[in-house]
Design a protein around this motif. Structure first.
Motif, PDB file in Angstrom:
ATOM      1  N   UNK A 123       8.835  45.030   0.541  1.00 40.88           N
ATOM      2  CA  UNK A 123       8.252  44.103  -0.445  1.00 40.88           C
ATOM      3  C   UNK A 123       9.222  43.054  -0.980  1.00 40.88           C
ATOM      4  N   UNK A 124      10.427  42.984  -0.457  1.00 43.72           N
ATOM      5  CA  UNK A 124      11.323  41.898  -0.859  1.00 43.72           C
ATOM      6  C   UNK A 124      10.929  40.644  -0.084  1.00 43.72           C
ATOM      7  N   UNK A 125      11.304  39.507  -0.632  1.00 42.59           N
ATOM      8  CA  UNK A 125      10.929  38.232  -0.020  1.00 42.59           C
ATOM      9  C   UNK A 125      12.166  37.561   0.568  1.00 42.59           C
ATOM     10  N   UNK A 126      11.953  36.891   1.679  1.00 40.41           N
ATOM     11  CA  UNK A 126      13.026  36.168   2.347  1.00 40.41           C
ATOM     12  C   UNK A 126      13.238  34.788   1.740  1.00 40.41           C
ATOM     13  N   UNK A 127      14.077  34.035   2.397  1.00 38.86           N
ATOM     14  CA  UNK A 127      14.415  32.681   1.960  1.00 38.86           C
ATOM     15  C   UNK A 127      13.195  31.765   2.110  1.00 38.86           C
ATOM     16  N   UNK A 128      12.981  30.885   1.145  1.00 35.51           N
ATOM     17  CA  UNK A 128      11.906  29.896   1.223  1.00 35.51           C
ATOM     18  C   UNK A 128      12.301  28.805   2.217  1.00 35.51           C
ATOM     19  N   UNK A 129      11.401  28.503   3.132  1.00 34.51           N
ATOM     20  CA  UNK A 129      11.613  27.458   4.139  1.00 34.51           C
ATOM     21  C   UNK A 129      10.715  26.280   3.780  1.00 34.51           C
ATOM     22  N   UNK A 130      11.300  25.182   3.328  1.00 35.87           N
ATOM     23  CA  UNK A 130      10.528  24.018   2.880  1.00 35.87           C
ATOM     24  C   UNK A 130       9.770  23.365   4.030  1.00 35.87           C
ATOM     25  N   UNK A 131       8.551  22.910   3.717  1.00 35.46           N
ATOM     26  CA  UNK A 131       7.679  22.291   4.710  1.00 35.46           C
ATOM     27  C   UNK A 131       6.981  21.083   4.087  1.00 35.46           C
ATOM     28  N   UNK A 132       6.917  20.002   4.832  1.00 35.41           N
ATOM     29  CA  UNK A 132       6.073  18.856   4.493  1.00 35.41           C
ATOM     30  C   UNK A 132       4.956  18.828   5.529  1.00 35.41           C
ATOM     31  N   UNK A 133       3.707  18.780   5.068  1.00 34.32           N
ATOM     32  CA  UNK A 133       2.560  18.838   5.978  1.00 34.32           C
ATOM     33  C   UNK A 133       1.657  17.620   5.767  1.00 34.32           C
ATOM     34  N   UNK A 134       1.192  17.057   6.884  1.00 35.59           N
ATOM     35  CA  UNK A 134       0.186  15.997   6.882  1.00 35.59           C
ATOM     36  C   UNK A 134      -1.101  16.600   7.444  1.00 35.59           C
ATOM     37  N   UNK A 135      -2.146  16.709   6.608  1.00 36.89           N
ATOM     38  CA  UNK A 135      -3.409  17.309   7.033  1.00 36.89           C
ATOM     39  C   UNK A 135      -4.515  16.253   7.058  1.00 36.89           C
ATOM     40  N   UNK A 136      -5.224  16.124   8.189  1.00 37.97           N
ATOM     41  CA  UNK A 136      -6.290  15.124   8.297  1.00 37.97           C
ATOM     42  C   UNK A 136      -7.343  15.289   7.199  1.00 37.97           C
ATOM     43  N   UNK A 137      -7.712  14.134   6.638  1.00 38.79           N
ATOM     44  CA  UNK A 137      -8.648  14.148   5.502  1.00 38.79           C
ATOM     45  C   UNK A 137      -9.906  13.326   5.745  1.00 38.79           C
ATOM     46  N   UNK A 138      -9.764  12.132   6.330  1.00 38.77           N
ATOM     47  CA  UNK A 138     -10.939  11.303   6.601  1.00 38.77           C
ATOM     48  C   UNK A 138     -10.591  10.238   7.648  1.00 38.77           C
ATOM     49  N   UNK A 139     -11.613   9.774   8.344  1.00 33.28           N
ATOM     50  CA  UNK A 139     -11.474   8.725   9.354  1.00 33.28           C
ATOM     51  C   UNK A 139     -11.769   7.390   8.693  1.00 33.28           C
ATOM     52  N   UNK A 140     -11.012   6.350   9.042  1.00 33.91           N
ATOM     53  CA  UNK A 140     -11.310   5.046   8.469  1.00 33.91           C
ATOM     54  C   UNK A 140     -10.326   3.968   8.885  1.00 33.91           C
ATOM     55  N   UNK A 141     -10.543   2.803   8.333  1.00 36.95           N
ATOM     56  CA  UNK A 141      -9.719   1.629   8.614  1.00 36.95           C
ATOM     57  C   UNK A 141      -8.626   1.484   7.565  1.00 36.95           C
ATOM     58  N   UNK A 142      -7.472   0.983   7.993  1.00 39.71           N
ATOM     59  CA  UNK A 142      -6.395   0.559   7.114  1.00 39.71           C
ATOM     60  C   UNK A 142      -6.273  -0.944   7.310  1.00 39.71           C
ATOM     61  N   UNK A 143      -6.434  -1.729   6.251  1.00 40.09           N
ATOM     62  CA  UNK A 143      -6.419  -3.192   6.330  1.00 40.09           C
ATOM     63  C   UNK A 143      -5.297  -3.764   5.485  1.00 40.09           C
ATOM     64  N   UNK A 144      -4.706  -4.870   5.953  1.00 44.26           N
ATOM     65  CA  UNK A 144      -3.709  -5.572   5.155  1.00 44.26           C
ATOM     66  C   UNK A 144      -3.655  -7.044   5.581  1.00 44.26           C
ATOM     67  N   UNK A 145      -3.038  -7.851   4.731  1.00 40.19           N
ATOM     68  CA  UNK A 145      -2.937  -9.291   5.013  1.00 40.19           C
ATOM     69  C   UNK A 145      -1.482  -9.715   5.105  1.00 40.19           C
ATOM     70  N   UNK A 146      -1.260 -10.708   5.906  1.00 41.20           N
ATOM     71  CA  UNK A 146       0.073 -11.329   6.016  1.00 41.20           C
ATOM     72  C   UNK A 146      -0.072 -12.819   5.961  1.00 41.20           C
TER      73      UNK A 146
END
Length: 146
Positions: A123-146
């Motif tokens: 029941x002891x816990x090991x070292x925490x291993x940090x994680x960054x996760x990108x999880x799909x949320x929605x489909x769509x367009x990304x728009x910008x102007x130049x």
């Protein structure tokens, strides 16, 4: 003397915080330049399809499905293991005079942070291993102007 129960050894993912959605494009960026003195309408149509899945940096020691369930529960959001952006989706927007409107079709993914941690049989816990996760949320367009 009562005997203490042993723990089932396992990895667990714990989400801790979330950031904003980041767009992952499918196919090439599209652009339209308005070389007039008036606002013009620009239309963009997705020309390829593609599936975007979970991506992570760090040591994610559980499956993507488990991480998705933990993220949904922690932040009360709806995310997926993968989403597909399909051919033929069209969007029309106004392009100001002497400007370019650029468009990218794809999947918005939620960026979140957390850690994987192992629990041992005693029941002891090991070292925490940090994680960054990108999880799909929605489909769509990304728009910008130049």
């Amino acid at each position: 003397m009562p005997q203490s129960s042993a723990c089932e050894p396992h990895w667990k993912y714990t989400p801790t915080s979330k950031d904003k959605d980041y767009h992952k494009g499918v196919g090439a960026d599209q652009a339209n330049y308005n070389n007039t003195s008036r606002t013009a309408r620009s239309s963009f149509t997705s020309e390829v399809s593609g599936t975007v899945g979970v991506a992570h940096t760090g040591e994610l020691k559980v499956g993507s499905k488990i991480a998705v369930v933990e993220i949904e529960g922690k932040f009360s959001v709806s995310v997926s293991v993968s989403l597909t952006a399909k051919i033929g989706n069209t969007i029309s927007v106004d392009t100001p005079p002497r400007k370019s409107t650029l468009a990218r079709y794809g999947v918005y993914r939620l960026k979140s942070y957390g850690y994987s941690q192992y629990t041992y049989q005693n029941c002891t816990k090991g070292v925490k291993k940090n994680v960054t996760i990108y999880t799909p949320r929605r489909v769509g367009w990304y728009l910008w102007e130049e």
